[in-house]
Structure formats: C-alpha cells, structure tokens
Motif scaffolding. Structure first.
Motif, mmCIF file in Angstrom:
data_model
loop_
_atom_site.group_PDB
_atom_site.id
_atom_site.type_symbol
_atom_site.label_atom_id
_atom_site.label_comp_id
_atom_site.label_asym_id
_atom_site.label_seq_id
_atom_site.Cartn_x
_atom_site.Cartn_y
_atom_site.Cartn_z
ATOM 1 N N PHE A 1 0.805 -1.219 0.000
ATOM 2 C CA PHE A 1 0.000 0.000 0.000
ATOM 3 C C PHE A 1 0.846 1.281 0.000
ATOM 4 O O PHE A 1 0.450 2.267 -0.608
ATOM 5 N N ILE B 1 2.268 4.173 8.148
ATOM 6 C CA ILE B 1 1.282 4.040 7.083
ATOM 7 C C ILE B 1 1.290 5.285 6.212
ATOM 8 O O ILE B 1 1.293 6.411 6.724
ATOM 9 N N VAL C 1 -3.329 5.249 1.170
ATOM 10 C CA VAL C 1 -4.434 4.393 1.617
ATOM 11 C C VAL C 1 -5.779 5.003 1.254
ATOM 12 O O VAL C 1 -6.684 4.331 0.754
ATOM 13 N N ARG D 1 -4.464 0.280 -7.377
ATOM 14 C CA ARG D 1 -5.403 -0.772 -6.980
ATOM 15 C C ARG D 1 -5.325 -1.954 -7.945
ATOM 16 O O ARG D 1 -5.432 -3.112 -7.526
ATOM 17 N N ARG E 1 -2.285 -4.094 -7.087
ATOM 18 C CA ARG E 1 -2.536 -4.959 -5.920
ATOM 19 C C ARG E 1 -3.419 -6.139 -6.298
ATOM 20 O O ARG E 1 -3.239 -7.251 -5.786
ATOM 21 N N TYR F 1 -1.794 -10.147 5.121
ATOM 22 C CA TYR F 1 -2.699 -9.499 6.077
ATOM 23 C C TYR F 1 -3.057 -10.450 7.218
ATOM 24 O O TYR F 1 -2.941 -10.096 8.403
ATOM 25 N N ASN G 1 -11.571 2.573 0.055
ATOM 26 C CA ASN G 1 -10.137 2.305 0.121
ATOM 27 C C ASN G 1 -9.696 1.999 1.542
ATOM 28 O O ASN G 1 -8.817 1.153 1.765
ATOM 29 N N TRP G 2 -10.286 2.686 2.509
ATOM 30 C CA TRP G 2 -9.974 2.401 3.922
ATOM 31 C C TRP G 2 -10.367 0.966 4.270
ATOM 32 O O TRP G 2 -9.627 0.263 4.958
ATOM 33 N N GLU H 1 -10.593 -1.539 2.266
ATOM 34 C CA GLU H 1 -9.666 -2.447 1.593
ATOM 35 C C GLU H 1 -8.359 -2.565 2.375
ATOM 36 O O GLU H 1 -7.887 -3.681 2.638
ATOM 37 N N PHE H 2 -7.759 -1.439 2.742
ATOM 38 C CA PHE H 2 -6.502 -1.485 3.488
ATOM 39 C C PHE H 2 -6.693 -2.147 4.853
ATOM 40 O O PHE H 2 -5.891 -2.999 5.262
ATOM 41 N N THR I 1 -3.329 0.483 11.866
ATOM 42 C CA THR I 1 -3.839 -0.473 10.879
ATOM 43 C C THR I 1 -5.156 -1.068 11.353
ATOM 44 O O THR I 1 -6.125 -1.192 10.585
ATOM 45 N N TYR J 1 -8.075 1.317 10.997
ATOM 46 C CA TYR J 1 -8.678 1.261 9.671
ATOM 47 C C TYR J 1 -9.592 0.046 9.536
ATOM 48 O O TYR J 1 -10.665 0.121 8.932
#
Length: 380
Positions: free
Chosen positions: A21, A31, A36, A44, A47, A58, A228-229, A231-232, A328, A331
């Motif tokens: 990211f 981060i 992010v 994107r 990834r 993750y 997006n948040w 996803e991260f 992290t 999020y």
C-alpha cells in the motif's frame, strides 16, 4: 493492558503488508495515509494482480489479534434483541446454515474458513461433514488444534489452498458456503465458476460477504476514500459491488434464489456499534466480555493506549511499529463502521444460489433469467 502486538510478531510481518500500500518502499514503519485513502486506479489494479499474497500477508499479521479480541469467529453479525455480540454470532451462524440449506450427512465446503469458528458451530448444529479451505498455513495449524479440542476430528478438516483454483474434483460436494471470504478475490465471476465446478447438480451455494451497496458512488470522493480504507484495513484488493456480484452469480451459471443485506436484520443494536467502539450501546447490550471488547475499541481507550505506548517506545520498552499496527487496526474497525453508518457498505450481504440440476443450462440463459425474475429479492 494486553499487548497490541500479535504473538510471534516480527516487524517483517507488518512491513510485508504495508509494502502493498505504501508508495515509498523505504518507509514501512508508518502508514502512507494519503496512499491508503486516495489510491489510484493503477495502484489498486497492481494490488489486484497479487491478491492472494496481499490477503495472506494481512492474515499472517492480524489473525492472532482477531482471536485475542473477538474469539474464534472472524465475521460480523446482525445484533439480535437481548443478545450479546458473541451470542448473536452463534444465533446467526445457525440461521445462516438454515439459509444455506445444509443438511445432516452432507459433504460441505467452507471457502475461506479462517481458524474454523463457524465451521465448528455449523458442524455441531447440523451434523454435516465440512472441509474448510484457507490460504493461510497458520489458520490450518491453529484451526486444526481447536477442532481437535472440540472433539470434531473426522467431521471437520481444514486445508490450505486457493479458492480460485480449488484442489477438489468436479461435482464432489453436496453444498458450499462462504463467510466474508470471496471478497478477497478481484474477479467474483472467476471464483463463482470454480465453486460451481466442484458442486453436484442442484447443490446449494450461499455466501455472506463484504460489499459496497448500490448507494456507493465511485465518483464520490468520500465514498471512494471509505472504500479504500475498508480495503486497506481488511487486506482486500478490490471491494465487490452488489450489482456486479449479482451479475457475476448469474453469468457463472448459478440460479439466483434470493439475496439480502443481513445488516438490516440487526435490531438489538446497530451491527457496527462494536467496531465503532460505541460505549453508549455497549451499556445496553448484555455481556461483560462484549462490553470490555467495545470499550477497547472506543476513541478514548485508543487515545489512552497510544499515549502509554508512546512513552514505552520512548524508553525502549516497545517497538515503534506498535503504533503503526494500532493504526492499521483502526482502519480495520472504523472503516466498516463509517461505511455502515453511511449505508454505502455492508459486511454481510448474502446471496443464496443453486447449481442447475440440468447440465445443459447455459450461463445467462433465458430460463435462468425468467426464474430470477420470479424471485422476490431484497436489494441492498
């Protein structure tokens, strides 16, 4: 206060995940919040090409934290009147098994089983044989240990693998289901087709998944940021959108029987009060264990915890990445709560499908479309 670092934590675990990211590969202790929140289409897409690695990195990082904070079930649930989050999870897993049309004696596939919390609940309740597949070796190791402790050896088997390329023979399962897992694949249709391959004709397939609802607007900057948040915070490379999921189910050749946003069934409290750290609701929902879990996710507790860890880091008693890991997880929790409040996101959209009994029904055929139109469906 319990540690915010998972067991067997090493900085490399965090660095591996952030590398997917952060724009600057040399800055992996913090981060890149801009990257992010406002990832480009190209970032994107890059990834998405390595989705399996992103998800694996993750879960290697956060799975022990999940178990420490929420127990053996890694999923959200509608909150039922008079029930705690934990009890609501159990009640919902029983209801989900009914919706999934699981029966005693069936051979069932759980796609993305985690450490097997729902698998064990459903096996005990239904009496079916379940094989769970996950891309995490740690999930298999830990889940097998917990299955043995539960006395379910022979009824539950966990294996490592990729649900885009399932290591099973054609038409070898009586049913399949998934709980918050298929969203990790960037192409839903590819996954659905592979699941259809391993199911017997007429077998049910039901999945409960993260999704952006039809209220989500890709062109709305705030909507895109929250997506997006999510996803991260959850290791997802491309959040699915409900209309696309519906289209992909039919194009993969399944009969779509019903669909529902299970978040709408939450009437004991908002489903997102836990990840929001909403203490005002925690007082009203039974269960002291749940109360303390919610308190630990509250803004005040997070502020106090981060203040304490800053002092510990200053004097060398904690690694500096502790704060990054806490951010992290912020999020992870806050993104779903914010998206849920806005109505643009749900962690529990359910599709109930069936593999056609006759093999000559083609994907998207007129017969399927006619049958789909007859079904009264609940939309997001």
């Amino acid at each position: 206060m319990s540690s915010h670092l998972p067991p067997n934590y090493t900085p490399a675990l965090l660095h591996r995940y952030l590398s997917h990211f952060n724009r600057d590969p040399s800055q992996l202790n913090v981060i890149d919040h801009d990257a992010v929140g406002y990832a480009t289409v190209e970032e994107r897409a890059a990834r998405a090409k390595k989705y399996n690695v992103v998800a694996s990195d993750y879960y290697d990082l956060v799975s022990p934290l999940y178990e420490q904070g929420w127990g053996q079930r890694f999923h959200y649930t509608p909150i039922f009147p008079g029930k705690s989050i934990t009890d609501s999870m159990t009640a919902y897993e029983h209801e989900f098994a009914r919706i999934a049309r699981l029966k005693p004696g069936m051979k069932v596939l759980d796609l993305g089983c985690g450490i097997g919390g729902p698998v064990r609940t459903i096996t005990k309740a239904i009496g079916c044989e379940i094989i769970g597949i996950t891309n995490s070796a740690w999930h298999v190791e830990r889940g097998t240990q917990l299955t043995k402790q539960a006395g379910l050896e022979g009824k539950v088997t966990l294996v490592q693998g990729n649900f885009v390329k399932l290591p099973f023979e054609d038409e070898s399962f009586d049913a399949a289901y998934s709980v918050e897992s298929l969203c990790y694949a960037p192409d839903p249709a590819e996954v659905y087709r592979e699941i259809k391959r391993i199911l017997k004709p007429g077998a049910p397939f039901t999945f409960h998944d993260f999704a952006m609802t039809k209220k989500f607007d890709e062109n709305d900057t705030e909507h895109a940021k929250i997506r997006n948040w999510v996803e991260f915070g959850n290791g997802i490379v491309k959040m699915p959108w409900v209309p696309d999921m519906r289209r992909c189910v039919v194009s993969a050749g399944f009969e779509l029987l019903a669909e529902e946003n299970m978040a709408d069934r939450s009437n004991g409290a908002p489903w997102y009060y836990g990840p929001a750290g909403d203490v005002s609701w925690a007082w009203r929902v039974p269960g002291w264990d749940d109360f303390f879990r919610v308190v630990k996710m509250s803004p005040l507790f997070l502020f106090i915890a981060k203040s304490i860890y800053r002092v510990l880091i200053l004097f060398g008693f904690a690694p500096p990445e502790t704060l990054t890991l806490m951010d992290t997880m912020w999020y992870c929790c806050r993104s779903v709560a914010i998206g849920g409040k806005m109505g643009i996101f749900t962690p529990m959209y359910v599709f109930t499908c069936r593999k056609p009994i006759t093999a000559n029904k083609r994907s998207g055929s007129a017969e399927q479309k006619q049958e789909q139109e007859k079904v009264e469906l609940k939309r997001a």
